[in-house]
Design an enzyme around this catalytic site. Structure first.
Site, PDB file in Angstrom:
ATOM      1  N   ASP A   1      -2.273   1.009   1.027  1.00 12.07           N
ATOM      2  CA  ASP A   1      -0.930   1.474   0.670  1.00 12.07           C
ATOM      3  C   ASP A   1      -0.669   1.327  -0.823  1.00 12.07           C
ATOM      4  O   ASP A   1      -1.401   0.641  -1.535  1.00 12.07           O
ATOM      5  CB  ASP A   1       0.117   0.641   1.411  1.00 12.07           C
ATOM      6  CG  ASP A   1       0.282   1.097   2.846  1.00 12.07           C
ATOM      7  OD1 ASP A   1      -0.217   2.180   3.177  1.00 12.07           O
ATOM      8  OD2 ASP A   1       0.900   0.353   3.618  1.00 12.07           O
TER       9      ASP A   1
ATOM     10  N   LYS B   1       2.745   6.391  -1.173  1.00  9.05           N
ATOM     11  CA  LYS B   1       3.571   7.298  -1.963  1.00  9.05           C
ATOM     12  C   LYS B   1       3.222   7.101  -3.437  1.00  9.05           C
ATOM     13  O   LYS B   1       3.079   6.000  -3.903  1.00  9.05           O
ATOM     14  CB  LYS B   1       5.029   6.924  -1.741  1.00  9.05           C
ATOM     15  CG  LYS B   1       5.987   8.022  -2.117  1.00  9.05           C
ATOM     16  CD  LYS B   1       7.408   7.580  -2.215  1.00  9.05           C
ATOM     17  CE  LYS B   1       7.952   6.805  -1.062  1.00  9.05           C
ATOM     18  NZ  LYS B   1       9.402   6.782  -1.001  1.00  9.05           N
TER      19      LYS B   1
ATOM     20  N   MET C   1      13.117  -4.098  -0.321  1.00  9.49           N
ATOM     21  CA  MET C   1      13.512  -2.692  -0.526  1.00  9.49           C
ATOM     22  C   MET C   1      15.007  -2.570  -0.817  1.00  9.49           C
ATOM     23  O   MET C   1      15.684  -1.665  -0.317  1.00  9.49           O
ATOM     24  CB  MET C   1      13.141  -1.852   0.721  1.00  9.49           C
ATOM     25  CG  MET C   1      11.644  -1.782   0.938  1.00  9.49           C
ATOM     26  SD  MET C   1      11.155  -0.943   2.450  1.00  9.49           S
ATOM     27  CE  MET C   1      11.155  -2.292   3.623  1.00  9.49           C
TER      28      MET C   1
HETATM   29  N1  SAH Z   1       4.720  -5.979   4.134  1.00  8.08           N
HETATM   30  C1  SAH Z   1       5.262  -6.264   2.821  1.00  8.08           C
HETATM   31  C2  SAH Z   1       6.596  -5.602   2.608  1.00  8.08           C
HETATM   32  C3  SAH Z   1       6.519  -4.095   2.607  1.00  8.08           C
HETATM   33  S1  SAH Z   1       8.063  -3.354   2.323  1.00  8.08           S
HETATM   34  C4  SAH Z   1       5.349  -7.786   2.635  1.00  8.08           C
HETATM   35  O1  SAH Z   1       5.184  -8.520   3.599  1.00  8.08           O
HETATM   36  O2  SAH Z   1       5.558  -8.222   1.502  1.00  8.08           O
HETATM   37  C5  SAH Z   1       7.999  -3.032   0.601  1.00  8.08           C
HETATM   38  C6  SAH Z   1       8.898  -3.961  -0.145  1.00  8.08           C
HETATM   39  O3  SAH Z   1       8.308  -5.242  -0.237  1.00  8.08           O
HETATM   40  C7  SAH Z   1       9.181  -3.571  -1.580  1.00  8.08           C
HETATM   41  O4  SAH Z   1      10.170  -2.584  -1.667  1.00  8.08           O
HETATM   42  C8  SAH Z   1       9.640  -4.881  -2.135  1.00  8.08           C
HETATM   43  O5  SAH Z   1      10.947  -5.181  -1.729  1.00  8.08           O
HETATM   44  C9  SAH Z   1       8.709  -5.843  -1.441  1.00  8.08           C
HETATM   45  N2  SAH Z   1       7.512  -6.154  -2.225  1.00  8.08           N
HETATM   46  C10 SAH Z   1       6.242  -5.974  -1.856  1.00  8.08           C
HETATM   47  N3  SAH Z   1       5.396  -6.403  -2.819  1.00  8.08           N
HETATM   48  C11 SAH Z   1       6.170  -6.867  -3.810  1.00  8.08           C
HETATM   49  C12 SAH Z   1       5.913  -7.463  -5.081  1.00  8.08           C
HETATM   50  N4  SAH Z   1       4.670  -7.672  -5.532  1.00  8.08           N
HETATM   51  N5  SAH Z   1       6.959  -7.831  -5.834  1.00  8.08           N
HETATM   52  C13 SAH Z   1       8.231  -7.662  -5.410  1.00  8.08           C
HETATM   53  N6  SAH Z   1       8.533  -7.100  -4.234  1.00  8.08           N
HETATM   54  C14 SAH Z   1       7.523  -6.716  -3.444  1.00  8.08           C
END
Ligand code: SAH
Length: 283
Positions: free
Chosen positions: A50, A71, A186
């Site tokens: 992803d 995306k 998000m």
């Molecule tokens: N499965 C992922 C979340 C996916 S949803 C997890 O467990 O972290 C995607 C959202 O995750 C982003 O919009 C943001 O809010 C957050 N996110 C994921 N990686 C990030 C990062 N390195 N820094 C800040 N926010 C992050």
């Protein structure tokens, strides 16, 4: 050299042809991969990843074909059903398939949907959890997601749903009333609405908040703000997603626990930001 890093001896599972391993890659820093993730990266024929998976992590699987399934450049993300069926097809071709997702695959990552489709198509799966951004990302900003003097619970919420709107199923007023610390994934797009809903439900405008962008990567940025000014400050800052928003007094702990700042030579700003007196470890 990453590929010379040995896995400790032990019985590491074998990624067999026709299997799909659904694996969390953590929030960004490759050092936050699990050993099971590294084991998977080494064996995969195909890695389907992803947008939130750092390219550096793919270097751990030089033998594999890398397929991007996210995306980018404003194009809509690949349809979820198409991705799931692609996994089914690849497994059907006898490939060793690694489905790599940012953070933890089961935390706002649609991992459950993908795994369900695989099982429905009789494809054998293994789930490899990862460090979620809402926990590990905050830790890299020096914010403990729970802290005894602050919270005995934490609420993880998503700032938008499938349609891209603030989730209508969320009762923001009860979240505001019942959650000591709120961690929002998000949340950037609708930050104004989310902060407004929390304020309307009685959270104080002065409540400490943090915005942690690209957490754990070399591009990490942290904004400290308050609930009343968060939306405005984000607008002014030009900060971009991905970002985790954290609402609650645990954000104050960054004043003493910004360990990345300390590595860079900064002194802690306040050794006792919660005003509990020192030493804090007593009792
Ligand atoms: N499965 C992922 C979340 C996916 S949803 C997890 O467990 O972290 C995607 C959202 O995750 C982003 O919009 C943001 O809010 C957050 N996110 C994921 N990686 C990030 C990062 N390195 N820094 C800040 N926010 C992050």
């Amino acid at each position: 050299m990453t590929d010379s890093l040995p896995l400790p001896s032990g019985h590491w599972p074998e990624l067999l042809p026709g299997w799909v391993w659904l694996c969390g890659a953590g929030p960004g820093d490759p050092g936050l991969l699990t050993l099971h993730a590294v084991n998977a990266l080494r064996q995969a024929d195909v890695v389907i990843y992803d947008a939130l998976v750092q390219e550096a992590i793919l270097d751990w699987a030089p033998q594999a074909e890398h397929i991007y399934a996210g995306k980018r450049g404003g194009k809509p993300s690949a349809n979820q059903r198409d991705i799931s069926l692609r996994l089914v097809d690849l497994a059907g071709e006898g490939k060793r398939v690694l489905r790599l997702k940012g953070g933890d695959p089961f935390v706002f990552g649609r991992g459950g949907e993908e795994a369900q489709t695989l099982v429905q198509h009789s494809v054998p799966v293994r789930i490899i959890p990862g460090i979620s951004a809402g926990i590990g990302g905050l830790a890299y900003a020096g914010i403990p997601v729970t802290h005894r003097d602050v919270n005995q619970s934490v609420t993880f919420v998503t700032g938008h749903d499938q349609s891209g709107e603030t989730p209508s199923s969320l009762d923001w007023a009860s979240i505001a009333r019942g959650s000591q610390v709120i961690v929002i994934y998000m949340g950037m797009k609708h930050v104004e609405r989310i902060a407004g809903a929390l304020l309307d439900a009685g959270r104080p405008a002065s409540e400490p908040c943090a915005v942690v962008c690209s957490a754990t990567t070399g591009a990490q940025q942290v904004l400290e703000t308050t609930l009343g000014t968060m939306a405005h400050d984000i607008g002014q800052s030009g900060l971009e997603p991905p970002a985790i928003l954290c609402v609650g007094r645990s954000v104050l702990m960054r004043q003493v626990l910004d360990w990345q700042g300390m590595i860079a030579g900064e002194a802690p700003r306040n050794l006792d930001p919660l005003g509990r007196g020192r030493p804090a470890e007593s009792a």
